[in-house]
Scaffold this motif. Structure first.
Motif, PDB file in Angstrom:
ATOM      1  N   SER A  25     -30.629 -25.930  -8.198  1.00 16.60           N
ATOM      2  CA  SER A  25     -31.436 -26.499  -7.116  1.00 16.60           C
ATOM      3  C   SER A  25     -32.886 -26.632  -7.574  1.00 16.60           C
ATOM      4  O   SER A  25     -33.354 -25.867  -8.423  1.00 16.60           O
ATOM      5  N   THR A  26     -33.553 -27.616  -7.030  1.00 12.83           N
ATOM      6  CA  THR A  26     -34.922 -27.914  -7.451  1.00 12.83           C
ATOM      7  C   THR A  26     -35.836 -28.131  -6.258  1.00 12.83           C
ATOM      8  O   THR A  26     -35.417 -28.672  -5.243  1.00 12.83           O
ATOM      9  N   GLN A  27     -37.079 -27.713  -6.415  1.00 12.18           N
ATOM     10  CA  GLN A  27     -38.105 -27.940  -5.380  1.00 12.18           C
ATOM     11  C   GLN A  27     -38.978 -29.136  -5.760  1.00 12.18           C
ATOM     12  O   GLN A  27     -39.825 -29.551  -4.992  1.00 12.18           O
ATOM     13  N   SER A  28     -38.786 -29.667  -6.941  1.00 13.33           N
ATOM     14  CA  SER A  28     -39.731 -30.657  -7.470  1.00 13.33           C
ATOM     15  C   SER A  28     -39.375 -32.101  -7.139  1.00 13.33           C
ATOM     16  O   SER A  28     -40.155 -33.000  -7.426  1.00 13.33           O
ATOM     17  N   LYS A  29     -38.202 -32.313  -6.567  1.00 14.67           N
ATOM     18  CA  LYS A  29     -37.794 -33.684  -6.207  1.00 14.67           C
ATOM     19  C   LYS A  29     -37.193 -33.633  -4.816  1.00 14.67           C
ATOM     20  O   LYS A  29     -36.133 -33.048  -4.606  1.00 14.67           O
ATOM     21  N   LYS A  30     -37.898 -34.243  -3.862  1.00 14.95           N
ATOM     22  CA  LYS A  30     -37.508 -34.161  -2.446  1.00 14.95           C
ATOM     23  C   LYS A  30     -36.100 -34.716  -2.215  1.00 14.95           C
ATOM     24  O   LYS A  30     -35.327 -34.172  -1.448  1.00 14.95           O
ATOM     25  N   VAL A  81     -33.506 -29.909 -22.660  1.00 18.24           N
ATOM     26  CA  VAL A  81     -33.736 -29.690 -21.229  1.00 18.24           C
ATOM     27  C   VAL A  81     -35.043 -30.353 -20.784  1.00 18.24           C
ATOM     28  O   VAL A  81     -36.035 -30.343 -21.504  1.00 18.24           O
ATOM     29  N   SER A  82     -35.007 -30.935 -19.577  1.00 18.17           N
ATOM     30  CA  SER A  82     -36.210 -31.462 -18.928  1.00 18.17           C
ATOM     31  C   SER A  82     -36.691 -30.430 -17.928  1.00 18.17           C
ATOM     32  O   SER A  82     -35.888 -29.892 -17.167  1.00 18.17           O
ATOM     33  N   ILE A  83     -37.987 -30.214 -17.925  1.00 15.66           N
ATOM     34  CA  ILE A  83     -38.527 -29.154 -17.082  1.00 15.66           C
ATOM     35  C   ILE A  83     -39.773 -29.642 -16.361  1.00 15.66           C
ATOM     36  O   ILE A  83     -40.673 -30.195 -16.995  1.00 15.66           O
ATOM     37  N   ILE A  84     -39.837 -29.373 -15.047  1.00 14.05           N
ATOM     38  CA  ILE A  84     -41.126 -29.555 -14.349  1.00 14.05           C
ATOM     39  C   ILE A  84     -41.693 -28.161 -14.035  1.00 14.05           C
ATOM     40  O   ILE A  84     -42.513 -27.628 -14.777  1.00 14.05           O
ATOM     41  N   SER A  85     -41.205 -27.550 -12.933  1.00 11.28           N
ATOM     42  CA  SER A  85     -41.924 -26.405 -12.354  1.00 11.28           C
ATOM     43  C   SER A  85     -41.958 -25.150 -13.221  1.00 11.28           C
ATOM     44  O   SER A  85     -42.930 -24.394 -13.135  1.00 11.28           O
ATOM     45  N   GLY A 117     -28.514 -34.379 -13.805  1.00 10.94           N
ATOM     46  CA  GLY A 117     -28.923 -33.280 -12.938  1.00 10.94           C
ATOM     47  C   GLY A 117     -28.731 -33.639 -11.474  1.00 10.94           C
ATOM     48  O   GLY A 117     -28.165 -34.691 -11.177  1.00 10.94           O
ATOM     49  N   PRO A 118     -29.165 -32.798 -10.556  1.00  9.25           N
ATOM     50  CA  PRO A 118     -29.761 -31.509 -10.868  1.00  9.25           C
ATOM     51  C   PRO A 118     -28.687 -30.465 -11.206  1.00  9.25           C
ATOM     52  O   PRO A 118     -27.721 -30.326 -10.469  1.00  9.25           O
ATOM     53  N   ILE A 119     -28.905 -29.756 -12.290  1.00 12.09           N
ATOM     54  CA  ILE A 119     -27.969 -28.707 -12.689  1.00 12.09           C
ATOM     55  C   ILE A 119     -28.058 -27.566 -11.659  1.00 12.09           C
ATOM     56  O   ILE A 119     -27.060 -27.121 -11.127  1.00 12.09           O
ATOM     57  N   TRP A 156     -44.788 -38.578 -17.881  1.00 16.52           N
ATOM     58  CA  TRP A 156     -45.761 -38.616 -16.797  1.00 16.52           C
ATOM     59  C   TRP A 156     -45.033 -39.122 -15.553  1.00 16.52           C
ATOM     60  O   TRP A 156     -44.452 -40.197 -15.560  1.00 16.52           O
ATOM     61  N   ARG A 157     -45.039 -38.291 -14.487  1.00 13.15           N
ATOM     62  CA  ARG A 157     -44.279 -38.623 -13.267  1.00 13.15           C
ATOM     63  C   ARG A 157     -45.151 -38.314 -12.054  1.00 13.15           C
ATOM     64  O   ARG A 157     -45.132 -37.214 -11.527  1.00 13.15           O
ATOM     65  N   GLU A 158     -45.933 -39.293 -11.654  1.00  9.85           N
ATOM     66  CA  GLU A 158     -46.859 -39.126 -10.531  1.00  9.85           C
ATOM     67  C   GLU A 158     -46.133 -39.655  -9.303  1.00  9.85           C
ATOM     68  O   GLU A 158     -46.025 -40.867  -9.104  1.00  9.85           O
ATOM     69  N   VAL A 172     -28.554 -40.331 -14.519  1.00 11.43           N
ATOM     70  CA  VAL A 172     -27.191 -40.670 -14.077  1.00 11.43           C
ATOM     71  C   VAL A 172     -26.521 -39.443 -13.466  1.00 11.43           C
ATOM     72  O   VAL A 172     -26.821 -38.310 -13.844  1.00 11.43           O
ATOM     73  N   HIS A 173     -25.602 -39.712 -12.517  1.00 15.50           N
ATOM     74  CA  HIS A 173     -24.917 -38.607 -11.837  1.00 15.50           C
ATOM     75  C   HIS A 173     -23.410 -38.764 -11.844  1.00 15.50           C
ATOM     76  O   HIS A 173     -22.690 -37.852 -11.456  1.00 15.50           O
ATOM     77  N   THR A 174     -22.930 -39.957 -12.206  1.00 13.08           N
ATOM     78  CA  THR A 174     -21.491 -40.219 -12.181  1.00 13.08           C
ATOM     79  C   THR A 174     -21.099 -40.965 -13.459  1.00 13.08           C
ATOM     80  O   THR A 174     -21.948 -41.518 -14.162  1.00 13.08           O
ATOM     81  N   ILE A 202     -31.396 -31.586 -16.409  1.00  8.78           N
ATOM     82  CA  ILE A 202     -32.591 -31.439 -15.557  1.00  8.78           C
ATOM     83  C   ILE A 202     -32.240 -30.737 -14.240  1.00  8.78           C
ATOM     84  O   ILE A 202     -31.100 -30.808 -13.782  1.00  8.78           O
ATOM     85  N   GLY A 203     -33.267 -30.100 -13.660  1.00  4.19           N
ATOM     86  CA  GLY A 203     -33.120 -29.523 -12.330  1.00  4.19           C
ATOM     87  C   GLY A 203     -33.046 -28.014 -12.314  1.00  4.19           C
ATOM     88  O   GLY A 203     -32.022 -27.435 -12.668  1.00  4.19           O
ATOM     89  N   GLY A 204     -34.158 -27.367 -11.969  1.00  4.31           N
ATOM     90  CA  GLY A 204     -34.190 -25.905 -11.787  1.00  4.31           C
ATOM     91  C   GLY A 204     -34.024 -25.121 -13.072  1.00  4.31           C
ATOM     92  O   GLY A 204     -33.615 -23.956 -13.032  1.00  4.31           O
TER      93      GLY A 204
HETATM   94  N1  3NM Z   1     -34.848 -35.371 -11.407  1.00  6.18           N
HETATM   95  P1  3NM Z   1     -37.719 -28.735 -11.799  1.00  6.18           P
HETATM   96  S1  3NM Z   1     -34.108 -33.070 -10.655  1.00  6.18           S
HETATM   97  C1  3NM Z   1     -37.313 -35.190 -11.583  1.00  6.18           C
HETATM   98  O1  3NM Z   1     -31.464 -34.522 -10.707  1.00  6.18           O
HETATM   99  C2  3NM Z   1     -35.992 -34.620 -11.314  1.00  6.18           C
HETATM  100  O2  3NM Z   1     -32.248 -36.371 -11.510  1.00  6.18           O
HETATM  101  C3  3NM Z   1     -33.761 -34.665 -11.092  1.00  6.18           C
HETATM  102  O3  3NM Z   1     -37.835 -30.304 -11.605  1.00  6.18           O
HETATM  103  C4  3NM Z   1     -32.394 -35.224 -11.088  1.00  6.18           C
HETATM  104  O4  3NM Z   1     -37.627 -28.486 -13.269  1.00  6.18           O
HETATM  105  C5  3NM Z   1     -35.752 -33.310 -10.910  1.00  6.18           C
HETATM  106  O5  3NM Z   1     -38.976 -28.183 -11.218  1.00  6.18           O
HETATM  107  C6  3NM Z   1     -36.777 -32.246 -10.724  1.00  6.18           C
HETATM  108  O6  3NM Z   1     -36.512 -28.279 -11.051  1.00  6.18           O
HETATM  109  C7  3NM Z   1     -36.799 -31.216 -11.815  1.00  6.18           C
END
Ligand code: 3NM
Length: 215
Positions: free
Chosen positions: A135-140, A185-189, A131-133, A38-40, A111-113, A166-168
């Motif tokens: 490009s994503t629209q779900s995280k500004k 895999v983590s998925i939002i959109s 991530g993001p692996i 849950w990510r509000e 984590v990214h590094t 995660i990511g796209g």
């Molecule tokens: N974290 P979608 S990318 C919540 O890179 C989130 O850490 C990211 O959404 C990270 O599946 C991301 O719609 C959004 O691209 C993923």
């Protein structure tokens, strides 16, 4: 933690859905997600009583389908609702403190590094999100798309560590991402904005099965 929980890891807040978010979550639960976060969050997100009620509704649905319920960031709420786990980013709360507050719950850290990865392990993370692996629209404030280089490096350096990408991510990416070292895999959109969220969830599940069958 059981790495299999990460296979089809759906993340959602009300801001990620055009129609009824509980309908989307139930469709995802009925069609094979293995974990829910849950990510509000963001400009359109709920606040106050509606925020708390929506979390409770999501948790109730997850319980009905016996899928663990993870709270993003909000440690107080995770404790209050006795959630199954919590996921934190690098700019949010301190993972070490969260581990102290919730010693027996699932703890995920983004984590990214390599440095962030090592720190997350020291802090007691059960799994890491990379991530993001794409490009994503779900995280500004998402970073630039990173591809799979760091994911593979992380998986090779710590083979026992559960990792989720995660990511796209779309169903057709699952096989290659798992091949690159992700446990899931983590998925939002791809699910939350789908015309038929249940069908897309099944596609993710099938791609995970296809990967597992060739092992
Ligand atoms: N974290 P979608 S990318 C919540 O890179 C989130 O850490 C990211 O959404 C990270 O599946 C991301 O719609 C959004 O691209 C993923």
């Amino acid at each position: 933690m059981n790495k299999q929980l990460l296979e089809t890891y759906f993340i959602m807040g009300s801001q990620d859905v055009v129609g009824d978010p509980l309908f989307v979550l139930e469709a995802a639960l009925q069609n094979g997600i293995t974990l829910f976060q849950w990510r509000e969050k963001g400009e359109q997100c709920l606040t106050g009583d509606a925020y708390v009620q929506f979390t409770k509704d999501c948790q109730t649905l997850c319980k009905r389908y016996d899928i663990p319920f993870i709270v993003n960031d909000d440690v107080e709420l995770a404790i209050r609702l006795n959630a199954d786990g919590i996921h934190v980013g690098q700019d949010d709360v301190d993972a070490k403190k969260v581990r102290e507050q919730l010693p027996h719950k699932i703890l995920g850290v983004s984590v990214h590094t390599q440095d962030e990865l090592q720190r997350a392990i020291q802090d007691g993370a059960d799994y890491v999100g990379i991530g993001p692996i794409f490009s994503t629209q779900s995280k500004k404030d998402a970073k630039k798309p990173a591809g799979t280089t760091f994911l593979t490096e992380a998986a090779q350096s710590i083979p026992t560590l559960p990792i989720v990408a995660i990511g796209g991510i779309q169903p057709e990416h699952v096989y290659d991402l798992r091949q690159a070292g992700a446990d899931g895999v983590s998925i939002i959109s791809a699910i939350s904005k789908a015309e038929n969220p249940g069908e897309v969830t099944q596609a993710f599940r099938k791609e995970n099965e296809r990967f597992l069958q060739q092992l």
